[in-house]
Design a protein around this motif. Structure first.
Motif, PDB file in Angstrom:
ATOM      1  N   GLY A  43       0.827  -1.209   0.000  1.00 34.85           N
ATOM      2  CA  GLY A  43       0.000   0.000   0.000  1.00 34.85           C
ATOM      3  C   GLY A  43       0.857   1.252   0.000  1.00 34.85           C
ATOM      4  N   TYR A  44       1.911   1.223   0.805  1.00 31.88           N
ATOM      5  CA  TYR A  44       2.851   2.353   0.811  1.00 31.88           C
ATOM      6  C   TYR A  44       3.475   2.518  -0.581  1.00 31.88           C
ATOM      7  N   GLY A  45       3.848   1.394  -1.192  1.00 27.20           N
ATOM      8  CA  GLY A  45       4.460   1.463  -2.515  1.00 27.20           C
ATOM      9  C   GLY A  45       3.523   2.046  -3.558  1.00 27.20           C
ATOM     10  N   PHE A  46       2.247   1.672  -3.525  1.00 29.36           N
ATOM     11  CA  PHE A  46       1.286   2.219  -4.488  1.00 29.36           C
ATOM     12  C   PHE A  46       1.032   3.711  -4.238  1.00 29.36           C
ATOM     13  N   LEU A  47       0.898   4.088  -2.978  1.00 25.87           N
ATOM     14  CA  LEU A  47       0.625   5.491  -2.663  1.00 25.87           C
ATOM     15  C   LEU A  47       1.792   6.390  -3.058  1.00 25.87           C
ATOM     16  N   GLN A  48       3.015   5.876  -2.878  1.00 30.00           N
ATOM     17  CA  GLN A  48       4.209   6.658  -3.209  1.00 30.00           C
ATOM     18  C   GLN A  48       4.718   6.388  -4.618  1.00 30.00           C
ATOM     19  N   GLN A  49       4.064   5.417  -5.301  1.00 29.73           N
ATOM     20  CA  GLN A  49       4.517   4.976  -6.628  1.00 29.73           C
ATOM     21  C   GLN A  49       6.006   4.614  -6.593  1.00 29.73           C
ATOM     22  N   ASN A  50       6.352   3.852  -5.574  1.00 32.27           N
ATOM     23  CA  ASN A  50       7.737   3.442  -5.332  1.00 32.27           C
ATOM     24  C   ASN A  50       7.943   2.052  -5.933  1.00 32.27           C
ATOM     25  N   VAL A  51       8.567   1.992  -7.092  1.00 38.31           N
ATOM     26  CA  VAL A  51       8.699   0.725  -7.817  1.00 38.31           C
ATOM     27  C   VAL A  51       9.589  -0.282  -7.083  1.00 38.31           C
ATOM     28  N   PRO A  52      10.740   0.131  -6.515  1.00 37.21           N
ATOM     29  CA  PRO A  52      11.548  -0.860  -5.782  1.00 37.21           C
ATOM     30  C   PRO A  52      10.782  -1.511  -4.627  1.00 37.21           C
ATOM     31  N   VAL A  53       9.982  -0.737  -3.893  1.00 32.26           N
ATOM     32  CA  VAL A  53       9.186  -1.306  -2.797  1.00 32.26           C
ATOM     33  C   VAL A  53       8.177  -2.314  -3.352  1.00 32.26           C
ATOM     34  N   LEU A  54       7.533  -1.970  -4.455  1.00 29.55           N
ATOM     35  CA  LEU A  54       6.536  -2.869  -5.036  1.00 29.55           C
ATOM     36  C   LEU A  54       7.183  -4.143  -5.588  1.00 29.55           C
ATOM     37  N   LEU A  55       8.371  -4.017  -6.159  1.00 23.47           N
ATOM     38  CA  LEU A  55       9.086  -5.215  -6.616  1.00 23.47           C
ATOM     39  C   LEU A  55       9.443  -6.115  -5.438  1.00 23.47           C
ATOM     40  N   SER A  56       9.827  -5.497  -4.325  1.00 20.55           N
ATOM     41  CA  SER A  56      10.101  -6.291  -3.122  1.00 20.55           C
ATOM     42  C   SER A  56       8.848  -7.024  -2.662  1.00 20.55           C
ATOM     43  N   CYS A  57       7.701  -6.371  -2.781  1.00 19.72           N
ATOM     44  CA  CYS A  57       6.438  -7.003  -2.372  1.00 19.72           C
ATOM     45  C   CYS A  57       6.058  -8.152  -3.311  1.00 19.72           C
ATOM     46  N   VAL A  58       6.421  -8.030  -4.592  1.00 21.92           N
ATOM     47  CA  VAL A  58       6.183  -9.155  -5.509  1.00 21.92           C
ATOM     48  C   VAL A  58       6.931 -10.392  -5.020  1.00 21.92           C
ATOM     49  N   PHE A  59       8.190 -10.200  -4.674  1.00 23.20           N
ATOM     50  CA  PHE A  59       8.989 -11.314  -4.150  1.00 23.20           C
ATOM     51  C   PHE A  59       8.363 -11.860  -2.863  1.00 23.20           C
ATOM     52  N   LEU A  60       7.926 -10.965  -1.979  1.00 17.05           N
ATOM     53  CA  LEU A  60       7.348 -11.398  -0.700  1.00 17.05           C
ATOM     54  C   LEU A  60       6.016 -12.117  -0.904  1.00 17.05           C
ATOM     55  N   MET A  61       5.219 -11.688  -1.873  1.00 18.00           N
ATOM     56  CA  MET A  61       3.974 -12.407  -2.151  1.00 18.00           C
ATOM     57  C   MET A  61       4.257 -13.772  -2.772  1.00 18.00           C
ATOM     58  N   VAL A 111      -6.209   0.492  -5.028  1.00 23.48           N
ATOM     59  CA  VAL A 111      -5.551  -0.825  -5.052  1.00 23.48           C
ATOM     60  C   VAL A 111      -4.975  -1.143  -3.679  1.00 23.48           C
ATOM     61  N   ALA A 112      -4.334  -0.161  -3.045  1.00 26.05           N
ATOM     62  CA  ALA A 112      -3.757  -0.373  -1.713  1.00 26.05           C
ATOM     63  C   ALA A 112      -4.832  -0.793  -0.720  1.00 26.05           C
ATOM     64  N   GLY A 113      -5.975  -0.122  -0.757  1.00 26.71           N
ATOM     65  CA  GLY A 113      -7.053  -0.448   0.166  1.00 26.71           C
ATOM     66  C   GLY A 113      -7.660  -1.809  -0.117  1.00 26.71           C
ATOM     67  N   ALA A 114      -7.842  -2.125  -1.403  1.00 28.01           N
ATOM     68  CA  ALA A 114      -8.435  -3.413  -1.767  1.00 28.01           C
ATOM     69  C   ALA A 114      -7.545  -4.572  -1.339  1.00 28.01           C
ATOM     70  N   CYS A 115      -6.247  -4.448  -1.591  1.00 26.83           N
ATOM     71  CA  CYS A 115      -5.320  -5.531  -1.224  1.00 26.83           C
ATOM     72  C   CYS A 115      -5.307  -5.759   0.287  1.00 26.83           C
ATOM     73  N   LEU A 116      -5.338  -4.680   1.052  1.00 21.79           N
ATOM     74  CA  LEU A 116      -5.337  -4.819   2.507  1.00 21.79           C
ATOM     75  C   LEU A 116      -6.641  -5.450   2.997  1.00 21.79           C
ATOM     76  N   LEU A 117      -7.772  -5.021   2.431  1.00 18.42           N
ATOM     77  CA  LEU A 117      -9.062  -5.584   2.841  1.00 18.42           C
ATOM     78  C   LEU A 117      -9.153  -7.070   2.505  1.00 18.42           C
ATOM     79  N   ILE A 118      -8.653  -7.472   1.340  1.00 22.84           N
ATOM     80  CA  ILE A 118      -8.679  -8.893   0.963  1.00 22.84           C
ATOM     81  C   ILE A 118      -7.802  -9.709   1.906  1.00 22.84           C
ATOM     82  N   ALA A 119      -6.641  -9.157   2.264  1.00 27.52           N
ATOM     83  CA  ALA A 119      -5.753  -9.860   3.193  1.00 27.52           C
ATOM     84  C   ALA A 119      -6.413 -10.018   4.562  1.00 27.52           C
TER      85      ALA A 119
END
Length: 644
Positions: free
Chosen positions: A113-131, A191-199
């Motif tokens: 969610g932080y990555g989407f809000l900040q549009q931080n691609v490295p953070v989002l790539l890290s989350c891909v690995f973590l997912m 997207v950040a909110g939806a992903c958190l709610l689904i989790a």
């Protein structure tokens, strides 16, 4: 059903059908956990892919490479950590692991969610690995959980529901991720909110998962992923039928990955469609897989029926090849949307081929998953599933490399689909020759579904674990084939040596590793070898089938049982094996094409009793070996015959 392998909350009666499982606590919370997890994976991944492809300009991640990089990052944990996750799933209670994995998902989605809000691609790539890590940890738990809570009769339906749920979740996740991220200005936050709610919803469902005890709590964890990966593959290879089934499932992922990866190019370059058409292909493919998975329970009559695997493989090849011819005849046109695409009848054949090949893939895969779950030792079942995940990841990577190489060599997308369809036929033939049980069960499935209307009563008495002797009246030349169709496990038959001389049937029974027997006076060596091999079957904990009458009836009446059963049980007792005896009675088979008749022999006048005529099998309660006597056993079979 092996009571030791099933938790105490499993009811004594099975669910009436696979959908009834959704109303039961032993299945419903688990189903929604895996459904929401698969959906969240794809909401996140697809939204991120759209973000870096259309909305952000990142110099070090070109749009053309974004999907490839995201896919590779997601798969990488499967290669690295599957072996460790398999150990964890065997060592610890599964309900505890499921809840920990869902806790991890919430943390990852907060970071995403932080990555989407900040549009931080490295953070989002890290989350891909973590997912990917999240899915890696959940995979062995997911498939080891089912046989711990479902009976053999429910296993195919349960796997079908999970397979259907997974592909529907993937489809819905992709659609939701694409729609949410496309919303101007607020897409990232939605997207950040939806992903958190689904989790969070997944974590709530995980709280309802029932107690699922550890199967090997004394296991010592090997934290070295490389040595443990090799050890897992060796462990899986210890059961050759299971290992080759793992390869068969991995091939299905290889096959499916080629189609999924090339739908955009197929829609654009071959079908002259836009993004809507590419999405339509994904919908048809996903629905087809789900429908095939659900259809397995109906086709298998609620058993683990691996005879469906050749049927699925056949469909995968036939409809892949026809897809090539259907698409090759289409002319070029301007880009069209889904409505215009569907308005042209020439495109219906393309969609029908795609639906049927994906439906065939669902029919192909579900029985293999159920077989692995049923045949793997409960103490290391999760590690076998982990080995499957490792192989799946390797095969998907190989499919990307092969498809890329063939396209780079000049093949069109339709030619690639043709190659993969033909290659599927080669791979399937190789697997079925290595593991003839698939072909044998397919023949039995054909005989019991398409030649006869075969009804089985009392099949719960056929044990799914351990040694047992099945004794049956002998009515026709296909008795053994029908018994194969009724049993959830392979049966090794002791059969008259003369039947092996009959064309086709002889080859079939040799493939089934049937044991030839001759009268002692005629051939003492064959007679003695038959009892030696029968003893080995029971010693190995398998099912042994015999026809105590000693031959096929010539008048339709039950003949006196011979004493060979006593010798078999005595040999088993000498080996320390206590094998129960299961009486069976084949009904309404006398007078059919494969039986003798009073006016002549068998296999004359093919339609003398019509087509698709009714036959049955009645299965009696097990008889303890110490209570077995030939005359008493014959009386039990006679009583079963009178049930009609």
């Amino acid at each position: 059903m092996n009571a030791a392998a099933v938790s105490a909350d499993v009811p004594s009666t099975s669910a009436s059908n696979q959908f009834a499982l959704l109303a039961q606590r032993r299945f419903a919370p688990f189903f929604w956990v895996q459904f929401l997890g698969a959906g969240n994976d794809n909401v996140f991944k697809f939204a991120f892919t759209v973000l870096v492809t259309y909305q952000l300009q990142v110099s070090w991640l070109p749009p053309a490479m974004a999907g490839l990089v995201i896919g590779a990052l997601f798969i990488f944990p499967f290669l690295l950590f599957s072996a460790t996750s398999g150990q964890l799933a065997d060592k610890f209670p599964k309900e505890r692991l499921i809840r920990l994995v869902k806790d991890l998902e919430i943390v990852i989605m907060l970071l995403a969610g932080y990555g989407f809000l900040q549009q931080n691609v490295p953070v989002l790539l890290s989350c891909v690995f973590l997912m990917g890590l999240h899915s890696t940890l959940f995979g062995p738990v997911k498939f080891a959980y089912l046989p711990q809570h479902l009976s053999e009769r429910e296993l195919t339906g349960g796997n079908g529901m999970v397979e259907m749920g997974t592909f529907v979740a993937i489809l819905l996740g992709n659609v939701a991720g694409g729609l949410l991220i496309a919303m101007p200005l607020v897409g990232g936050s939605y997207v950040a909110g939806a992903c958190l709610l689904i989790a969070l919803a997944g974590r709530v469902c995980a709280q309802g998962v029932p107690v699922s005890p550890a199967t090997d709590p004394a296991l010592r964890i090997n934290w070295n992923p490389f040595t443990e990966t090799w050890r897992n593959l060796q462990l899986a290879h210890g059961n050759i039928v299971v290992f080759r089934s793992l390869l068969g499932i991995s091939w299905m992922w290889f096959f499916g990955a080629v189609f999924l990866a090339n739908f955009p190019a197929f829609a654009r370059d071959v079908l002259s469609g836009n993004e809507q058409v590419a999405s339509l292909l994904l919908v048809v493919f996903s629905v087809g897989i789900g429908a095939g998975a659900l259809l397995c329970e109906v086709l298998s009559r609620r058993h683990v029926e691996i005879g469906l695997v050749p049927l699925g493989a056949f469909g995968m090849t036939v409809f892949s090849v026809d897809l090539y011819f259907a698409a090759s005849g289409l002319g070029a046109s301007s880009a069209m949307g889904a409505a215009e695409f569907l308005a042209r009848p020439a495109h219906w054949r393309v969609l029908a081929d795609l639906a049927l090949l994906s439906l065939s893939a669902g029919i192909y895969s579900v029985p293999m998953y159920a077989l692995i779950q049923m045949r793997s030792q409960p103490t290391h079942r999760a590690r076998i599933v982990a080995a499957n995940n490792i192989l799946n990841a390797l095969f998907m990577i190989a499919s990307s490399l092969m498809a890329g190489a063939l396209l780079a060599a000049g093949l069109t997308v339709t030619e690639l689909f043709l190659v993969i369809g033909l290659l599927n036929a080669v791979v399937a033939a190789y697997i079925f020759l290595l593991v003839p049980e698939y072909l044998l069960r397919f023949v039995a499935w054909i005989a019991s579904r398409l030649i006869y209307r075969f009804r089985v009563r009392g099949d719960e008495h056929i044990p799914t674990q351990g040694a047992a002797v099945l004794v049956c009246n002998h009515v026709s030349f296909v008795d053994a084939v029908l018994l194969m169709a009724a049993s959830p496990r392979p049966i090794r038959f002791v059969m008259d040596h003369r039947i092996f001389r009959i064309p086709v049937l002889g080859a079939l029974f040799r493939l089934a590793r049937a044991i030839p027997i001759a009268p002692q006076k005629e051939d003492p060596a064959v007679y003695q070898a038959a009892f030696d091999r029968a003893a080995a079957v029971l010693r190995d904990g398998d099912l042994l089938g015999i026809f105590p009458e000693g031959g096929i009836t010539r008048d339709g009446q039950l003949q006196p049982f011979k004493g060979g059963i006593m010798k078999i049980l005595a040999r088993a007792a000498d080996d320390g094996v206590r094998a129960p005896v299961i009486p069976l009675a084949l009904t309404h088979l006398w007078g059919s094409y494969f039986s003798r008749i009073e006016q002549g022999g068998a296999m004359v006048r093919p339609f003398r009793r019509g087509w698709f005529n009714r036959v049955g099998l009645n299965v009696g309660e097990p008889v303890p070996p110490e209570a077995v006597q030939p005359a008493a056993l014959q009386a039990r079979v006679e009583a079963l015959l009178r049930r009609g």
